[in-house]
Design an enzyme around this catalytic site. Sequence first.
Site, short mmCIF file in Angstrom:
data_model
loop_
_atom_site.label_atom_id
_atom_site.label_comp_id
_atom_site.label_asym_id
_atom_site.label_seq_id
_atom_site.Cartn_x
_atom_site.Cartn_y
_atom_site.Cartn_z
N LYS A 50 39.12 37.68 38.47
CA LYS A 50 40.26 36.79 38.33
C LYS A 50 40.24 35.69 39.39
O LYS A 50 40.96 34.70 39.29
CB LYS A 50 41.57 37.60 38.50
CG LYS A 50 41.70 38.78 37.59
CD LYS A 50 42.94 39.60 38.03
CE LYS A 50 42.98 40.92 37.32
NZ LYS A 50 44.05 41.78 37.85
N GLY A 51 39.47 35.92 40.43
CA GLY A 51 39.56 35.10 41.65
C GLY A 51 39.36 33.61 41.45
O GLY A 51 39.87 32.80 42.22
N GLU A 107 32.89 30.70 40.66
CA GLU A 107 33.32 31.91 41.37
C GLU A 107 34.21 31.51 42.54
O GLU A 107 34.18 30.36 43.01
CB GLU A 107 32.05 32.65 41.82
CG GLU A 107 32.23 33.86 42.68
CD GLU A 107 33.00 35.02 42.05
OE1 GLU A 107 34.17 34.82 41.66
OE2 GLU A 107 32.44 36.13 41.98
N ASP A 108 35.02 32.45 43.01
CA ASP A 108 35.88 32.15 44.16
C ASP A 108 35.12 32.19 45.48
O ASP A 108 35.25 31.33 46.32
CB ASP A 108 37.10 33.11 44.20
CG ASP A 108 36.71 34.58 44.14
OD1 ASP A 108 35.51 34.91 44.02
OD2 ASP A 108 37.63 35.42 44.20
N ASP A 111 30.02 36.49 49.15
CA ASP A 111 30.06 37.20 50.43
C ASP A 111 28.68 37.81 50.68
O ASP A 111 27.78 37.13 51.20
CB ASP A 111 31.18 38.25 50.32
CG ASP A 111 31.49 38.97 51.60
OD1 ASP A 111 30.62 39.06 52.47
OD2 ASP A 111 32.61 39.49 51.74
N LYS A 139 30.59 32.74 52.32
CA LYS A 139 30.45 33.42 53.62
C LYS A 139 28.98 33.72 53.79
O LYS A 139 28.56 34.88 53.71
CB LYS A 139 31.18 34.77 53.57
CG LYS A 139 32.68 34.74 53.70
CD LYS A 139 33.17 36.18 53.90
CE LYS A 139 34.62 36.33 53.57
NZ LYS A 139 35.09 37.73 53.63
N PHE A 160 38.39 37.81 56.15
CA PHE A 160 38.90 38.07 54.81
C PHE A 160 39.98 37.05 54.49
O PHE A 160 40.92 36.86 55.25
CB PHE A 160 39.47 39.49 54.71
CG PHE A 160 39.69 39.90 53.29
CD1 PHE A 160 38.64 40.40 52.54
CD2 PHE A 160 40.93 39.73 52.70
CE1 PHE A 160 38.83 40.74 51.21
CE2 PHE A 160 41.12 40.07 51.37
CZ PHE A 160 40.08 40.57 50.62
N VAL A 161 39.82 36.37 53.38
CA VAL A 161 40.76 35.31 53.03
C VAL A 161 41.48 35.62 51.72
O VAL A 161 40.97 36.36 50.88
CB VAL A 161 40.06 33.93 52.93
CG1 VAL A 161 39.53 33.52 54.29
CG2 VAL A 161 38.95 33.95 51.90
N ASP A 167 42.67 37.53 46.29
CA ASP A 167 43.70 38.55 46.50
C ASP A 167 43.36 39.52 47.62
O ASP A 167 42.21 39.67 48.00
CB ASP A 167 43.87 39.38 45.23
CG ASP A 167 42.65 40.27 44.99
OD1 ASP A 167 41.53 39.74 44.93
OD2 ASP A 167 42.82 41.50 44.90
N ARG A 173 47.55 36.03 45.22
CA ARG A 173 46.76 35.09 44.41
C ARG A 173 47.50 33.78 44.18
O ARG A 173 46.91 32.74 43.96
CB ARG A 173 46.44 35.69 43.04
CG ARG A 173 45.45 36.83 43.06
CD ARG A 173 44.94 37.11 41.64
NE ARG A 173 44.36 38.43 41.51
CZ ARG A 173 43.10 38.73 41.80
NH1 ARG A 173 42.27 37.80 42.23
NH2 ARG A 173 42.64 39.96 41.64
P1 XMP Z 1 29.84 39.79 47.18
O1 XMP Z 1 29.84 40.59 48.48
O2 XMP Z 1 29.31 40.60 46.06
O3 XMP Z 1 31.38 39.61 46.98
O4 XMP Z 1 29.18 38.46 47.35
C1 XMP Z 1 31.93 38.85 46.08
C2 XMP Z 1 33.29 39.41 45.75
O5 XMP Z 1 33.91 40.09 46.87
C3 XMP Z 1 35.26 39.74 46.97
N1 XMP Z 1 35.49 39.15 48.29
C4 XMP Z 1 36.66 38.67 48.71
N2 XMP Z 1 37.87 38.59 48.11
N3 XMP Z 1 38.77 37.59 50.04
C5 XMP Z 1 38.91 38.05 48.78
O6 XMP Z 1 40.00 37.95 48.25
C6 XMP Z 1 37.61 37.63 50.72
O7 XMP Z 1 37.53 37.19 51.86
C7 XMP Z 1 36.50 38.20 50.00
N4 XMP Z 1 35.19 38.41 50.36
C8 XMP Z 1 34.62 38.98 49.26
C9 XMP Z 1 35.51 38.79 45.85
O8 XMP Z 1 36.08 39.52 44.78
C10 XMP Z 1 34.18 38.27 45.43
O9 XMP Z 1 34.11 37.96 44.05
MG MG Z 2 35.87 37.58 42.74
#
Ligand code: XMP
Ligand code: MG
Length: 188
Positions: A50-51, A107-108, A111, A139, A160-161, A167, A173
């Site tokens: 949903k992000g 994508e949002d 990470d 990140k 963490f944001v 969310d 959100r």
């Molecule tokens: P990866 O580690 O697979 O992560 O690259 C991607 C997903 O992890 C969640 N994610 C976050 N969600 N704040 C969030 O709300 C953050 O700081 C954060 N860091 C990772 C997110 O769902 C993303 O799609």
């Molecule tokens: Mg996401």
Amino acid sequence: MSPAPSAAIHPDVRRVLFDEGVLRARARELGRRITGDYAGRRLLVVGVLKGSLMFLSDLLREIGAEVDVHVDFIAVSSYSGAASTGTIRVLLDLRENPEGRDVLVVEDIVDTGLTLSSLTETLRARRPASLEVCTLLDKSVCRKVPFSPKYVGFEIPDEFVVGYGLDYDERYRQLPYVAILRTPNDGQ
Ligand code: XMP
Ligand code: MG
């Protein structure tokens, strides 16, 4: 007239990283780049639920009429178990067939890179003509697997944001900005 609901900063927020104006301006810049890169072509924009919802809606408004944009959505589960396997599960699949299409995944946040490397692998198996990723936040210091999205809104540190679609436990959100939450150690 009372101020818009967005005018007040949420009490759980420690620091706003990117406010509405900054987010809109960056969406505009990315939209212009994407418009230039796909002008005269048909583009299947895939929002990762949903992000990505707020970023996607701002970004779409900035992609010019020179691009024939179609929009679809996908939802994936986070990788479970040993994080290093990075296997995701598709919870809600595309309705459009990406085969032979120019596909842009929106994508949002990237990470560790596990989600998107697995998702792009899944989509590549369906043989799109091209496949690129646009992420609002990156990140990159947290990568566990190499992954470089073509379009990046902002590079952020290992914090963490929330907000603007992102969310914490499904909350926050709706905040119109991207922010870092307070922790119990922050005090008031
Ligand atoms: P990866 O580690 O697979 O992560 O690259 C991607 C997903 O992890 C969640 N994610 C976050 N969600 N704040 C969030 O709300 C953050 O700081 C954060 N860091 C990772 C997110 O769902 C993303 O799609
Ligand atoms: Mg996401």
